[in-house]
Every structure is written in structure tokens, then in C-alpha cells.
Scaffold this active site. Structure first.
Site, PDB file in Angstrom:
ATOM      1  N   ASP A  26       0.752  -1.266  -0.083  1.00  0.00           N
ATOM      2  CA  ASP A  26      -0.063  -0.066   0.051  1.00  0.00           C
ATOM      3  C   ASP A  26       0.657   1.254  -0.148  1.00  0.00           C
ATOM      4  OD1 ASP A  26       1.078  -0.028   2.336  1.00  0.00           O
ATOM      5  OD2 ASP A  26      -0.948   0.006   3.734  1.00  0.00           O
ATOM      6  N   ASP A  73      26.095  30.953  -4.714  1.00  0.00           N
ATOM      7  CA  ASP A  73      24.934  31.130  -3.888  1.00  0.00           C
ATOM      8  C   ASP A  73      24.879  30.096  -2.883  1.00  0.00           C
ATOM      9  OD1 ASP A  73      22.389  32.149  -3.158  1.00  0.00           O
ATOM     10  OD2 ASP A  73      21.294  32.046  -5.057  1.00  0.00           O
ATOM     11  N   GLN A  98      11.015  28.402   3.873  1.00  0.00           N
ATOM     12  CA  GLN A  98       9.957  28.816   4.898  1.00  0.00           C
ATOM     13  C   GLN A  98      10.342  29.001   6.110  1.00  0.00           C
ATOM     14  OE1 GLN A  98       7.180  29.603   3.087  1.00  0.00           O
ATOM     15  NE2 GLN A  98       5.858  29.944   5.058  1.00  0.00           N
ATOM     16  N   LYS A 115      18.755  41.486  -6.138  1.00  0.00           N
ATOM     17  CA  LYS A 115      17.743  40.690  -6.701  1.00  0.00           C
ATOM     18  C   LYS A 115      16.446  41.071  -6.168  1.00  0.00           C
ATOM     19  CE  LYS A 115      16.979  36.468  -5.374  1.00  0.00           C
ATOM     20  NZ  LYS A 115      17.212  34.786  -5.082  1.00  0.00           N
TER      21      LYS A 115
HETATM   22  C1  R5P Z   1      17.290  32.622  -2.061  1.00  0.00           C
HETATM   23  O1  R5P Z   1      17.277  33.534  -1.155  1.00  0.00           O
HETATM   24  C2  R5P Z   1      18.545  31.448  -2.328  1.00  0.00           C
HETATM   25  O2  R5P Z   1      19.791  32.015  -1.521  1.00  0.00           O
HETATM   26  C3  R5P Z   1      18.436  31.212  -3.759  1.00  0.00           C
HETATM   27  O3  R5P Z   1      18.884  32.354  -4.382  1.00  0.00           O
HETATM   28  C4  R5P Z   1      17.461  30.659  -4.281  1.00  0.00           C
HETATM   29  O4  R5P Z   1      16.878  29.703  -3.430  1.00  0.00           O
HETATM   30  C5  R5P Z   1      17.661  30.155  -5.728  1.00  0.00           C
HETATM   31  O5  R5P Z   1      16.378  29.719  -6.403  1.00  0.00           O
HETATM   32  P1  R5P Z   1      16.289  29.679  -7.724  1.00  0.00           P
HETATM   33  O6  R5P Z   1      17.597  28.794  -8.408  1.00  0.00           O
HETATM   34  O7  R5P Z   1      15.004  29.124  -8.016  1.00  0.00           O
HETATM   35  O8  R5P Z   1      16.184  31.116  -8.522  1.00  0.00           O
END
Ligand code: R5P
Length: 292
Positions: A34, A213, A93, A187
Site C-alpha cells: 500500500d 549562492d 519557509q 535581486k
Molecule cells: C534565495 O534566497 C536563495 O539564496 C537562492 O538564491 C534561491 O533559492 C535560488 O532559487 P532559484 O534557483 O529558483 O532562483
């Protein structure tokens, strides 16, 4: 000590067990007809500390249930249970942005700490997520690993740039290791995967840009920043991130606008060339050896 790997972090767990010189624990995971999940710890952890590594690739929620079952089964027999989450999913979140929203990262913390005595994270999206844990928790920083990777590359005129102010400290730390300049773009998010980027404060003169990032998800942030940086005079763009979520064709989109792409293995991907195993090994030893 015995190290266990959940399904999404089994390779990383193997690397860490090897580094520590301990057993890689055996867990049986299967599904009933299941769809319900069954987990059994096959290694004997009586009187031992158990470390469980589980991040996420795709299928966050399935990985979470598996993680919770492994932690809970170990909680009943091991001395101390350390939960290691290389990529803390739901980290974006981190608060209720609008009334009525679930603070998912807080819910996750509540669930994990029911069976974990200590929690280790790698670069959570926001440091204050640690405050959601009532058990001892520690965040480990992988930025120096990205810096060391690029230092070895010996780029001619490197400049580390973050695509937004949220990752500016990350860019600064990476630049510190490479011993080069750093800066950041600005951004504005219009919606999931839709952003507008500017770089008013950056003056470029043909540098080899290292665009860093913490998370790359859809790739929208990096693609927009790359276009702006190229227009401003970047000669080459090397993209790096800690957590390669890479939804859909994110990596392919990025490679259309940048020379290359590299990530750590907090999530395993074809671009995860930088291992966080040494960082996690050090963190695990720190929390277990200090008797905390
Ligand atoms: C946001 O504040 C994070 O540092 C990244 O810049 C973000 O999660 C990147 O998301 P995506 O690749 O969808 O633009």
C-alpha cells in the site's frame, strides 16, 4: 560510533564512516504494497552513539519519513543519536511571510528532535532555524570548501559575486579563502523562479567571476545574475553553490550562460564535485567527543 545513511545520503555516509574509521550501519528500508514505509536497523547499536545522515534529493517528504523512522528506531537502542542534515529542506519557509502560513522549517525541527539528541546542519538558508531546535544544534559552514576548490584553479583575475544580498556573506567568505575581491548583485523576486537582478554597485573589467549562492533551485537567480554580469563586462562566469536542488533543467539553463557549474554533495548531483564529508566528520567528532 556507528554511521547510518538514509537513502538520499548513503554515499556521503559511507565517506564519513570511512573518515571516522567506524562501521557503516545497515538499515533495511522497504515499502508495503500500500506504499507504507518499513524500516529496520540491522546493526547492533546498544551502548554506541549513532549518527544518521539524511538530506534530500527529490522526494523530500518520503526522505523525511524514512529519516524519522531511522532516528526513532535508533533512539530506542543507541546511547546518543546525532541527526546530520546536509541540506535542511523547507529552510526557505523559515517564517510566516503571510498570515496563516505554516513555518515549515520549524515543524521539521519539532519532528526531528523527538528522536535526535544533537542536530548538525550545513549552511541552513537562515541561521535562526537553529533556534527552532530545543536540543543542541550546530550549523557547519561549507564556504571554505568552495573557496579552496577555486583557489586550486588559479583563475587569472577572480572576483567572487553573490546574486543577491542574502548570499553576500557567503561570497565574502569564499573570496577570503581565494584572497580576491568580492561583491554582490541585487535581486527582486517576482514569484517562484521569476526574479529581476541589477548590479549597480559593481564595476567589472573583464574579470573571471565566481558566482556563488547557497541554494540553486530553478536556476532563475543565477541565470539572471549571469546575464547582468556578462553585460557589465565579466569575461568568464564560474557558478558554484552549496545546495544543488536543481529543479527541472536548472543545470542546463545555467550552462547556457556560464562556463561551468560546481556544487557540494549536500545533495548528490552530477555537479557535486566538492565533498562536505571532511566538514561533517569534523562536526560529528566535535559534538560527540566533547561529550555534549
Ligand atoms: C534565495 O534566497 C536563495 O539564496 C537562492 O538564491 C534561491 O533559492 C535560488 O532559487 P532559484 O534557483 O529558483 O532562483
Amino acid at each position: 560510533m556507528i554511521v547510518f545513511g538514509g537513502g538520499s545520503s548513503i554515499d556521503l555516509a559511507g565517506e564519513i564512516a570511512k573518515n571516522i574509521g567506524c562501521e557503516l550501519g545497515s538499515v533495511e528500508v522497504k515499502r508495503f504494497p500500500d506504499g507504507e514505509l518499513f524500516v529496520r536497523i540491522d546493526s547492533d547499536t546498544e551502548g554506541d552513539d549513532a549518527v544518521v545522515i539524511q538530506g534530500t534529493g527529490k522526494g523530500q517528504d518520503e526522505n523525511l519519513m524514512e529519516f524519522l523512522f531511522i532516528l526513532d528506531a535508533l533512539h530506542d537502542q543507541a546511547e546518543k543519536v546525532v541527526a546530520v542534515i546536509p541540506y535542511y529542506y523547507y529552510g526557505r519557509q523559515d517564517r510566516a511571510f503571510n498570515k496563516g502560513e505554516a513555518v515549515s522549517s520549524k515543524t521539521l525541527a519539532k519532528l526531528i528532535q523527538t528522536s535526535a539528541d544533537v542536530v548538525l546542519l550545513v549552511n541552513p538558508h537562515k541561521e535562526h532555524i537553529l533556534e527552532y531546535f530545543d536540543v543542541p544544534s550546530l550549523s557547519l559552514d561549507a564556504s571554505h570548501l568552495i573557496g579552496e576548490f577555486f583557489k586550486k584553479k588559479r583563475l587569472k583575475d577572480p572576483l567572487v559575486v553573490s546574486p543577491d544580498s542574502g548570499s553576500a556573506v557567503l561570497a565574502q567568505r569564499v573570496a577570503h579563502v581565494i584572497e580576491c575581491r568580492f561583491g554582490n548583485c541585487e535581486k527582486k523576486r517576482l514569484g517562484p523562479g521569476r526574479v529581476v537582478t541589477s548590479a549597480e554597485g559593481l564595476r567589472l573589467r573583464g574579470e573571471e567571476v565566481i558566482l556563488v549562492d547557497d541554494i540553486i533551485d530553478t536556476g532563475g537567480t543565477i541565470v539572471e545574475a549571469s546575464k547582468v554580469l556578462r553585460e557589465k563586462g565579466a569575461n568568464e562566469i564560474h557558478v558554484a553553490c552549496i545546495h544543488p536542488v536543481f529543479t527541472g533543467n536548472a543545470a542546463a539553463r545555467i550552462l547556457e550562460v556560464a562556463e561551468d557549474l560546481v556544487a557540494t554533495n549536500t545533495i548528490s548531483s552530477g555537479y557535486s564535485k566538492i565533498s562536505v564529508a571532511p566538514l561533517l566528520t569534523e562536526g560529528i567528532n566535535k559534538v560527540l567527543l566533547k561529550g555534549g
